[in-house]
Design a protein around this motif. Structure first.
Motif, PDB file in Angstrom:
ATOM      1  N   LEU A  14       0.903  -1.288  -0.128  1.00 26.17           N
ATOM      2  CA  LEU A  14      -0.001   0.093  -0.001  1.00 26.17           C
ATOM      3  C   LEU A  14       0.951   1.417  -0.113  1.00 26.17           C
ATOM      4  N   ALA A  15       2.064   1.145   0.796  1.00 23.95           N
ATOM      5  CA  ALA A  15       2.946   2.232   0.783  1.00 23.95           C
ATOM      6  C   ALA A  15       3.409   2.346  -0.662  1.00 23.95           C
ATOM      7  N   ALA A  16       3.863   1.395  -1.322  1.00 22.15           N
ATOM      8  CA  ALA A  16       4.401   1.612  -2.747  1.00 22.15           C
ATOM      9  C   ALA A  16       3.265   2.190  -3.525  1.00 22.15           C
ATOM     10  N   ALA A  17       2.115   2.010  -3.662  1.00 21.93           N
ATOM     11  CA  ALA A  17       0.918   2.467  -4.254  1.00 21.93           C
ATOM     12  C   ALA A  17       0.831   4.035  -4.123  1.00 21.93           C
ATOM     13  N   VAL A  18       0.738   4.188  -2.786  1.00 19.35           N
ATOM     14  CA  VAL A  18       0.642   5.667  -2.273  1.00 19.35           C
ATOM     15  C   VAL A  18       1.906   6.534  -2.946  1.00 19.35           C
ATOM     16  N   TRP A  19       3.032   6.014  -2.638  1.00 20.62           N
ATOM     17  CA  TRP A  19       4.331   6.509  -2.987  1.00 20.62           C
ATOM     18  C   TRP A  19       4.264   6.582  -4.801  1.00 20.62           C
ATOM     19  N   GLY A  20       4.098   5.789  -5.334  1.00 18.41           N
ATOM     20  CA  GLY A  20       3.943   5.880  -6.648  1.00 18.41           C
ATOM     21  C   GLY A  20       2.713   7.000  -7.199  1.00 18.41           C
ATOM     22  N   THR A  21       1.785   7.061  -6.505  1.00 17.03           N
ATOM     23  CA  THR A  21       0.910   8.034  -7.084  1.00 17.03           C
ATOM     24  C   THR A  21       1.053   9.567  -6.565  1.00 17.03           C
ATOM     25  N   SER A  22       2.009   9.679  -5.186  1.00 13.85           N
ATOM     26  CA  SER A  22       2.534  10.874  -5.087  1.00 13.85           C
ATOM     27  C   SER A  22       3.683  11.213  -5.979  1.00 13.85           C
ATOM     28  N   ASP A  23       4.379  10.405  -6.523  1.00 14.09           N
ATOM     29  CA  ASP A  23       5.277  10.649  -7.577  1.00 14.09           C
ATOM     30  C   ASP A  23       4.712  11.184  -8.731  1.00 14.09           C
ATOM     31  N   PHE A  24       3.528  10.385  -9.166  1.00 15.23           N
ATOM     32  CA  PHE A  24       2.985  10.827 -10.399  1.00 15.23           C
ATOM     33  C   PHE A  24       2.513  12.390 -10.213  1.00 15.23           C
ATOM     34  N   CYS A  25       1.906  12.830  -8.985  1.00 15.85           N
ATOM     35  CA  CYS A  25       1.493  14.017  -9.053  1.00 15.85           C
ATOM     36  C   CYS A  25       2.656  14.926  -8.891  1.00 15.85           C
TER      37      CYS A  25
END
Length: 290
Positions: A14-25
């Motif tokens: 879940l951290a990986a998914a959230v970090w990936g979304t953060s990097d996208f933004c």
């Protein structure tokens, strides 16, 4: 019922998914401004969010252990970001991103090998598969590699690795205080970078348009900062619930989330190597979580 190891793996993914979304933004908003401004806004708002949570849910006074290791974690993360941004600007983005990503995952594995019980052969093999997956996901063919750029990639990866290690250590007494002091450290780096950038603008006579308009970048920068802080929280909880190496490696698969979002929202096509990498990531998750 989910086992402790299964819960820790779920938190790391879940951290990986959230970090990936953060990097996208963060990647989107950086197109409108400079990394210095985006970093200062994102991490500054993340710090304010953590302080607000501490006001609502007091966690007592922080220990010296949490303060020191939290600050060091934030400083390591801030320096890592500065090195990564500079390395990416030197014409070897694919190699810089891939090398820093693999080293980020490798550092906690090395530390965990000497501080925790040795992982099973299956988990150790899963770490190796995950390392290959991270490389394939992050790497895109680009310009000829610049030696200094690769050196900065190594520095970024080592700093990010220490960030994961020190967050784990600082969070043993209080996760919220550890994250708060970590943000204090990273915001300090962001402010230093912003001051340096502002002086550079003045010397070059940059216009307001070159500096970026804060109202237009604030929403996405805020989302990136809150998500990044949330990812840090999930990762730290995972590392404390289970093993440091498992949490670090699984959460380091975050570039896959960025690629999926880019494909779905921006219609960017994943390369063949990235597709293979994401397939290997699924295999690695199964091996590590077994």
């Amino acid at each position: 019922m989910m086992t402790t190891g299964g819960e820790a793996s779920a938190l790391a993914l879940l951290a990986a998914a959230v970090w990936g979304t953060s990097d996208f933004c963060g990647g989107l908003v950086t197109r409108r401004s400079t990394p210095a401004v985006v970093l200062m806004i994102a991490h500054g708002l993340g710090l304010l969010a953590l302080l607000a949570v501490l006001l609502v849910h007091p966690s007592g006074l922080p220990t010296r252990h949490t303060l020191v290791f939290g600050l060091v974690a934030g400083l390591a993360g801030g320096i890592g970001l500065l090195a990564l941004y500079k390395g990416l600007s030197m014409g070897s983005m694919g190699l810089v991103a891939a090398l820093s990503g693999v080293l980020t995952a490798a550092m906690p594995v090395v530390v965990s090998f000497f501080t925790e019980a040795r992982p099973s052969i299956l988990k150790f093999a899963g770490f190796a598969v995950a390392g290959v997956a991270i490389w394939l996901i992050a790497y895109t063919p680009g310009a000829e590699a610049h030696p200094h750029g690769l050196g900065l990639a190594v520095l970024a990866g080592v700093c990010f690795g220490f960030l994961l290690v020190f967050l784990h250590v600082a969070g043993r007494d209080s996760v919220l205080w550890a994250l708060t002091f970590s943000r204090v450290g990273s915001v300090s780096c962001a402010v230093v970078l912003w001051i340096w950038t502002a002086r550079k603008w003045r010397r070059q006579g940059a216009t307001d348009a070159a500096k970026g308009r804060w109202p237009s970048i604030l929403p996405l920068a805020a989302v990136a900062g809150i998500l990044d802080t949330t990812g840090n929280l999930l990762y730290t909880a995972s590392s404390l619930t289970g093993r440091l190496d498992v949490a670090a490696v699984l959460s380091s698969l975050y570039p896959a989330g960025t690629i999926v979002l880019a494909a779905g929202l921006l219609r960017e096509r994943a390369t063949r190597s990235q597709t293979v990498g994401m397939t290997l990531a699924i295999v690695a998750v199964a091996m590590i979580s077994a």
